[in-house]
Design a protein around this motif. Structure first.
Motif, short mmCIF file in Angstrom:
data_model
loop_
_atom_site.label_atom_id
_atom_site.label_comp_id
_atom_site.label_asym_id
_atom_site.label_seq_id
_atom_site.Cartn_x
_atom_site.Cartn_y
_atom_site.Cartn_z
N HIS A 190 0.81 -1.22 0.00
CA HIS A 190 0.00 0.00 0.00
C HIS A 190 0.85 1.27 0.00
N TYR A 191 2.16 1.15 0.35
CA TYR A 191 3.02 2.34 0.30
C TYR A 191 3.15 2.87 -1.13
N LEU A 192 3.14 1.93 -2.11
CA LEU A 192 3.26 2.37 -3.50
C LEU A 192 2.02 3.13 -3.96
N GLY A 193 0.92 2.95 -3.24
CA GLY A 193 -0.31 3.65 -3.62
C GLY A 193 -0.37 5.05 -3.02
N LYS A 194 0.56 5.37 -2.15
CA LYS A 194 0.51 6.70 -1.52
C LYS A 194 0.97 7.75 -2.52
N GLU A 195 0.18 8.79 -2.63
CA GLU A 195 0.48 9.88 -3.56
C GLU A 195 1.89 10.43 -3.33
N SER A 227 7.95 5.95 11.78
CA SER A 227 7.65 5.69 13.19
C SER A 227 6.15 5.70 13.40
N GLU A 228 5.71 4.91 14.37
CA GLU A 228 4.29 4.88 14.72
C GLU A 228 4.16 5.11 16.21
N ASN A 229 3.12 5.83 16.59
CA ASN A 229 2.97 6.10 18.03
C ASN A 229 1.91 5.19 18.66
N ARG A 246 10.21 -7.81 9.16
CA ARG A 246 9.33 -8.40 8.14
C ARG A 246 8.14 -7.49 7.83
N ASP A 247 7.60 -6.86 8.88
CA ASP A 247 6.35 -6.12 8.75
C ASP A 247 6.54 -4.81 7.96
N MET A 248 7.65 -4.15 8.15
CA MET A 248 7.83 -2.82 7.55
C MET A 248 9.04 -2.70 6.62
N ASN A 251 9.35 -4.78 2.98
CA ASN A 251 8.47 -4.31 1.91
C ASN A 251 8.50 -2.79 1.78
N HIS A 252 7.78 -2.09 2.70
CA HIS A 252 7.55 -0.65 2.53
C HIS A 252 8.86 0.16 2.51
N LEU A 253 9.76 -0.12 3.45
CA LEU A 253 10.89 0.80 3.60
C LEU A 253 12.01 0.53 2.59
N GLY A 351 9.58 1.71 13.99
CA GLY A 351 9.20 1.12 15.27
C GLY A 351 7.78 1.49 15.67
N LYS A 352 7.28 0.68 16.60
CA LYS A 352 5.97 0.95 17.21
C LYS A 352 6.21 1.66 18.52
N MET A 353 5.20 2.39 18.97
CA MET A 353 5.24 3.08 20.26
C MET A 353 6.42 4.06 20.36
N ILE A 390 6.56 11.83 3.79
CA ILE A 390 5.53 10.98 3.20
C ILE A 390 4.21 11.13 3.94
N GLN A 391 4.29 11.19 5.29
CA GLN A 391 3.08 11.39 6.10
C GLN A 391 3.46 11.71 7.52
N PRO A 392 2.70 12.40 8.32
CA PRO A 392 1.61 13.29 7.91
C PRO A 392 2.24 14.65 7.55
C1 BG6 Z 1 1.31 -2.30 7.51
C2 BG6 Z 1 1.89 -2.97 8.72
O1 BG6 Z 1 1.76 -2.92 6.34
O2 BG6 Z 1 1.69 -0.94 7.50
C3 BG6 Z 1 1.44 -2.27 9.99
O3 BG6 Z 1 1.49 -4.33 8.77
C4 BG6 Z 1 1.75 -0.80 9.92
O4 BG6 Z 1 2.04 -2.85 11.15
C5 BG6 Z 1 1.24 -0.20 8.61
O5 BG6 Z 1 1.10 -0.17 11.02
C6 BG6 Z 1 1.71 1.23 8.45
O6 BG6 Z 1 1.05 1.79 7.35
P1 BG6 Z 1 0.81 3.37 7.26
O7 BG6 Z 1 0.15 3.57 5.93
O8 BG6 Z 1 -0.05 3.73 8.44
O9 BG6 Z 1 2.17 3.98 7.35
#
Ligand code: BG6
Length: 515
Positions: A190-195, A227-229, A246-248, A251-253, A351-353, A390-392
């Protein structure tokens, strides 16, 4: 709000969603299809066929989807009458994915809907199921001829995680390709779908000022932070077997790094863009199992008090092993061994939190060769930085030195910034909306190709193996609400350099960030 109406409409088709009673369908997929409907971007003849084990009627399914649309669509306040009109296009069929015999009935159901809706035997299968179903569904679909394109297109969209490691990803690619051609397979990220991610290509390749500097001669290093809070919420069970790498990262990063590092494609099309991304992944210098500790730091959040509220540690989250060593934070350094990037360190951190939710890329340009002004010697002042947010608060920020007004020559770091919100009358489609429409149109540019997925796993695999085989590699604890383990700064090469500590507002940094 100005909506970009394109004249190209997809061919008539049915979107078949496996796993239609799940969260993804409710929160993302159906609201995104509804947004396309409102913009008149769906074909004249169209239907969604939701499949799930739960026994519910069409009406119950529609009711639930309407609820999701009201909560998650970009057009939440659409009159109910219009939403109902869209809901007439939604159908549900109770289905057991594991039961081979059910696919015959599915075929009948699908063809019945195909004739009432006049959808010309064009079908998209969206696998919004647990990954354990990714091999079974395509196999049984093909066993019933539902992959055959002689009378209409048949496309398959696969969600992440695509494999669990290199071996399973290769196995999955092979299994899929036994039943569908590579051109029929759409691996979604879904990161590739981000404008703003797509805008990376435009920023780099449509501006004469950036590209000449975009190489080892002028760039000191590159940082990618996501980062995610929030913690793992109710996804503890999934996350335990995954972890941040694996989660981030896989793929995305790595994808963001690929878009930053790739060579200009000959033309902007699916084959050429995806070829260039694969070349980047193939040029990443492998991190050997025995050197993982020098290049990668993993962490896990621990209990802490934020604004007077007790935040549980990861090990206390639902579905998580109380002795878990799964990483909720990872930071790594790597090099891309090619002509453009030789010797330039790339850093990725996620990271989370953490204190705030931010995804951004920071390009650090090399300092001037000689410092004429005293204050020019401070660490922050030395490096011009381009921040791609990229966001926000999506946008671009350039940090450079200016003379502080008054006596002498004191240099101060200032910002030149652009925020996407300034284009406030333009509608930004959601990632799923954009990607679904692309698949409907048969455009796979913004989907991963099998070889890219394998190349990304090739890089990540030795790190996973080292962690598994060598329990002495530390999992550093970090209190929830902080920027990860202290030693993360030690990864960054260069005198006293640290990561950028961003806030949710693009132009603020190194200040307190709200959790
Ligand atoms: C997902 C992960 O692919 O991307 C999640 O499985 C993560 O753990 C999410 O929270 C982050 O996506 P976004 O669009 O909020 O940055």
């Amino acid at each position: 709000m100005k909506i970009n109406f394109t004249m190209i409409k997809p061919k008539d088709h049915i979107l078949v969603i496996f796993g239609a009673s799940g969260d993804l369908t409710y929160r993302k997929l159906v609201p995104a299809v509804f947004d396309l409907f409102l913009q008149n971007l769906l074909p004249d003849n169209f239907a969604v066929l939701g499949l799930g084990r739960t026994h519910i009627s069409n009406d119950e399914f529609r009711k639930k989807m309407i609820e999701g649309i009201k909560l998650f669509s970009s057009f939440k306040n659409t009159p109910l009458e219009t939403i109902n009109k869209f809901a007439d296009l939604l159908f549900y069929y109770t289905f057991n994915t594991l039961n081979q015999d059910d696919y015959k009935n599915l075929k009948n159901e699908l063809f019945k809907l195909n004739s009432t809706q006049n959808t010309k035997e064009n079908f998209i299968y969206y696998l919004a199921t647990p990954p354990s179903m990714y091999e079974i569904i395509p196999k049984y679909l093909s066993g019933n001829g539902l992959n055959n394109e002689s009378n209409g297109f048949k496309r398959l969209i696969i969600e992440k995680p695509f494999g669990y490691d290199l071996e399973t990803a290769k196995h999955l690619n092979k299994a899929l390709q036994n039943h569908f051609n590579e051109e029929q397979i759409y691996r979604i990220d879904h990161y590739l779908g981000k404008e703003t991610v797509q805008n990376l290509l435009v920023t780099r390749f449509s501006n004469g000022i950036f590209e000449p500097l975009w190489n080892r001669n002028y760039i000191h290093h590159i940082e990618v932070t996501s980062s995610e809070n929030i913690g793992v919420g109710n996804r503890g069970g999934y996350y335990e077997g995954s972890g941040a790498l694996r989660d981030m990262v896989q793929n995305h990063l790595l994808l963001l790094a690929g878009l930053i590092a790739m060579e200009p494609p000959v033309i902007i099309d699916s084959i050429n863009i995806r070829n260039e991304i694969v070349k980047v992944f193939q040029s990443i210098r492998p991190i050997k199992e025995n050197e993982v500790e020098n290049f990668v730091i993993r962490g896990q959040y621990t209990e802490s008090v934020i604004k007077g509220k007790l935040i549980p540690g990861y090990r206390n989250e639902q579905g998580v092993d109380p002795d878990s060593r799964t990483e909720t934070f990872v930071a790594l350094k790597f090099f891309i061994d090619n002509w453009r990037w030789a010797g330039v360190p790339f850093y990725i951190r996620t990271g989370k939190m953490l204190p705030t939710r931010v995804t951004e890329i920071v390009i650090y340009f090399k300092p001037t060769p000689h410092h004429l002004f005293a204050s020019d010697k401070t660490i922050t002042g030395q490096y011009n930085k381009l921040v791609i947010r990229i966001q926000p608060d999506e946008g671009l920020l350039l940090k450079f030195g200016m003379k502080e007004p008054g006596a002498g020559f004191k240099v101060q770091e200032v910002n030149m910034d652009f925020h996407y919100t300034e284009l406030s009358d333009t509608y930004l489609p959601s990632a799923y909306e954009r990607l679904l429409l692309d698949c409907m149109l048969g455009d796979s540019t913004l989907y991963h190709r099998g070889d890219a997925v394998e190349a990304a796993w090739t890089f990540v695999d030795p790190i996973l193996k080292a962690w598994k085989n060598n329990p002495d590699i530390k999992v550093h604890g970090y209190p929830a609400g902080t920027w990860g383990p202290d030693i993360t700064d030690e990864l960054i090469e260069g005198n006293n350099l640290t990561w950028r500590y961003p806030c949710k507002n693009l132009t603020n940094d190194d200040t307190y960030c709200e959790l």
